[in-house]
Enzyme design. Structure first.
Site, PDB file in Angstrom:
ATOM      1  CG  ASN A 155     -13.966  24.634  52.791  1.00 42.53           C
ATOM      2  OD1 ASN A 155     -13.979  24.021  53.923  1.00 42.53           O
ATOM      3  ND2 ASN A 155     -14.512  25.851  52.881  1.00 42.53           N
ATOM      4  CD  GLN A 183     -12.408  22.036  48.246  1.00 44.26           C
ATOM      5  OE1 GLN A 183     -11.610  21.981  47.697  1.00 44.26           O
ATOM      6  NE2 GLN A 183     -13.288  23.347  48.376  1.00 44.26           N
ATOM      7  CB  THR A 243     -37.526  16.819  36.955  1.00 44.66           C
ATOM      8  OG1 THR A 243     -39.023  16.585  37.187  1.00 44.66           O
ATOM      9  CG2 THR A 243     -37.205  16.539  35.609  1.00 44.66           C
ATOM     10  CB  CYS A 328     -19.967  29.389  51.794  1.00 46.18           C
ATOM     11  SG  CYS A 328     -19.443  28.285  50.598  1.00 46.18           S
TER      12      CYS A 328
HETATM   13  C1  LIG Z   1     -17.755  23.955  48.070  1.00 47.54           C
HETATM   14  C2  LIG Z   1     -18.135  23.122  49.235  1.00 47.54           C
HETATM   15  C3  LIG Z   1     -19.181  22.849  49.939  1.00 47.54           C
HETATM   16  C4  LIG Z   1     -20.590  23.189  49.167  1.00 47.54           C
HETATM   17  O1  LIG Z   1     -21.039  22.505  48.042  1.00 47.54           O
HETATM   18  P1  LIG Z   1     -21.985  23.371  47.022  1.00 47.54           P
HETATM   19  O2  LIG Z   1     -21.943  22.052  45.850  1.00 47.54           O
HETATM   20  O3  LIG Z   1     -21.666  24.444  46.401  1.00 47.54           O
HETATM   21  O4  LIG Z   1     -23.185  23.458  47.946  1.00 47.54           O
HETATM   22  C5  LIG Z   1     -19.430  22.072  50.846  1.00 47.54           C
HETATM   23  N1  LIG Z   1     -18.535  21.734  51.535  1.00 47.54           N
HETATM   24  C6  LIG Z   1     -17.044  21.690  51.206  1.00 47.54           C
HETATM   25  C7  LIG Z   1     -16.010  21.216  51.980  1.00 47.54           C
HETATM   26  C8  LIG Z   1     -17.005  22.788  50.148  1.00 47.54           C
HETATM   27  O5  LIG Z   1     -15.684  22.922  49.696  1.00 47.54           O
END
Ligand SMILES: *Cc1c(COP(=O)(O)O)cnc(C)c1O
Length: 396
Positions: A155, A183, A243, A328
């Protein structure tokens, strides 16, 4: 007012308007708002049918079967479910797991947690281009290895791993293979009949669907078993209770359908824009690429701009959405763990920028943003003693 330019598709994508339109039909009092598990009335049955249709749409995108798709809250949860689910079920057979230093934190932090429980983790290190090879996987696995977890598309730098060869290798040795493919889905890179991976994490909001929904592909043949991590009403065949969020699920399903439908137009356009972006950035003095432009997706481009702190540059251009790492981890001031894993020193990592483009990016976005970045770079370098001593003086 300055126009906002969004070049951060790897952090999240906007929801496609067609997806929004479908989602709202599953919310209000006149919509299909029933609980998909309420089989005793029409409201519930219609919601159930919509969930199943979406399951088929996501399965179609990756050439899988609908009963191989389990809904989760996103790729983070899928990563947790895959890795902890295998560790907790097969921990008595072996306690060794292989992953890499350039994984998403959802994988790295899950592995760190398992280390605390007595598992042993091998972290493969990429070469300076960010590539992990099947040969490294082959050397790392042991008789006690129960799982190999390696991401498909990185990413931060966009490099693509040869997960097909890696998964073939682990399959031959009776070891499970998980890949974080958050990705990859938007770029139609997954074919689960060709790639023998056992577990694949997907995310809705990286493919023009909503946030808060994801999926874990769990292979049925040969059947992969997992220990559930969320217990409750026994939804998703007991693998993930809770749910089902119908509107989120139909959103991810419609997003998957659109990706498959539009893949030629989207990918051709993104390729052209990416080349344009790279060409324009390379015109700025001393800019170079992080990663590898051959084994990568067009949509993600990471460059280093010597003597420019990415943080300062982004502060000068708040209406241009770019990043200097993964969203993140951008809350911390640590340099990107991916860039340092490529061998970049802290300073170089801090002077790197990630551009990521997508379906709604326009040529004008590329032109305007790179023009403004070039001006800001010159401004910052003018004030940089490093630039004066190391580069400018030497050249006059
Ligand atoms: C965005 C991303 C995540 C996290 O995904 P979420 O749906 O936001 O939890 C995990 N791994 C990669 C490679 C990402 O780009």
């Amino acid at each position: 007012m300055t126009r906002e330019i969004y070049l951060d598709y790897a952090a999240t994508t906007p929801v496609d308007p067609q997806v929004v339109e479908r989602m709202v039909r599953f919310l209000g009092p006149d919509g299909v708002f029933g609980n998909p598990s309420s089989s005793s009335h029409r409201q519930g049955q219609e919601a159930y049918n919509a969930v199943q249709e979406a399951r088929q749409q996501v399965a179609n995108l990756i050439n899988a079967e609908p009963d191989e798709i389990v809904w989760t809250s996103g790729a983070t949860e899928s990563d947790n479910l895959a890795i902890k689910g295998v560790a907790h079920l097969y921990g008595h057979k072996g306690k060794h797991i292989v992953t890499s230093t350039i994984e998403h934190k959802a994988v790295l932090d899950t592995c760190l947690y398992l280390e605390g429980l007595g598992f042993e983790i091998t972290y493969l290190e990429p070469d300076q281009d960010g590539i992990i090879t099947p040969g490294q996987v082959e050397s790392a696995v042991r008789p006690t290895t129960i799982l190999v977890s390696l991401m498909h598309v990185n990413n931060e730098i966009g490099t693509i791993s040869d997960i097909k060869t890696m998964a073939e290798l682990t399959r031959d040795r009776g070891i499970l293979f998980h890949t974080d493919a958050a990705q990859s889905a938007a770029r139609s890179l997954l074919d689960m009949r060709a790639i023998p991976a056992d577990l694949v994490s997907l995310s809705g909001h990286k493919m023009y669907g909503p946030k808060g929904i994801g999926a874990l592909y769990i292979r049925r043949n040969p059947q992969v078993r997992l220990q559930p991590q969320i217990h409750g009403g026994g939804h998703e065949r007991g693998i993930r209770s809770g749910t089902l969020p119908t509107h989120q699920i139909v959103g991810m399903g419609e997003a998957a359908r659109l990706v498959a439908d539009r893949q030629d137009t989207d990918l051709t356009k993104i390729r052209a824009l990416s080349l344009d972006l790279l060409g324009r950035l390379m015109k700025i003095d001393m800019v170079s690429v992080n990663g590898n432009r051959e084994h990568c997706v067009d949509a993600i481009l990471n460059v280093r701009v010597p003597c420019v702190e990415s943080e300062s540059l982004m502060m000068m251009l708040p209406y241009i959405a770019i990043s200097n790492g993964s969203a993140c981890t951008s809350a911390s001031l640590e340099p990107s763990h991916v860039l340092t894993a490529l061998g970049l020193d802290e300073e170089t990592a801090h002077s790197s920028l990630r551009f990521s483009i997508g379906r709604f990016t326009k040529e004008d976005d590329i032109r305007q943003s790179t023009e403004q970045i070039a001006v800001a770079v010159n401004e910052l370098r003018r004030l940089s003693p490093m630039w004066a001593t190391n580069y400018e003086i030497g050249r006059v």
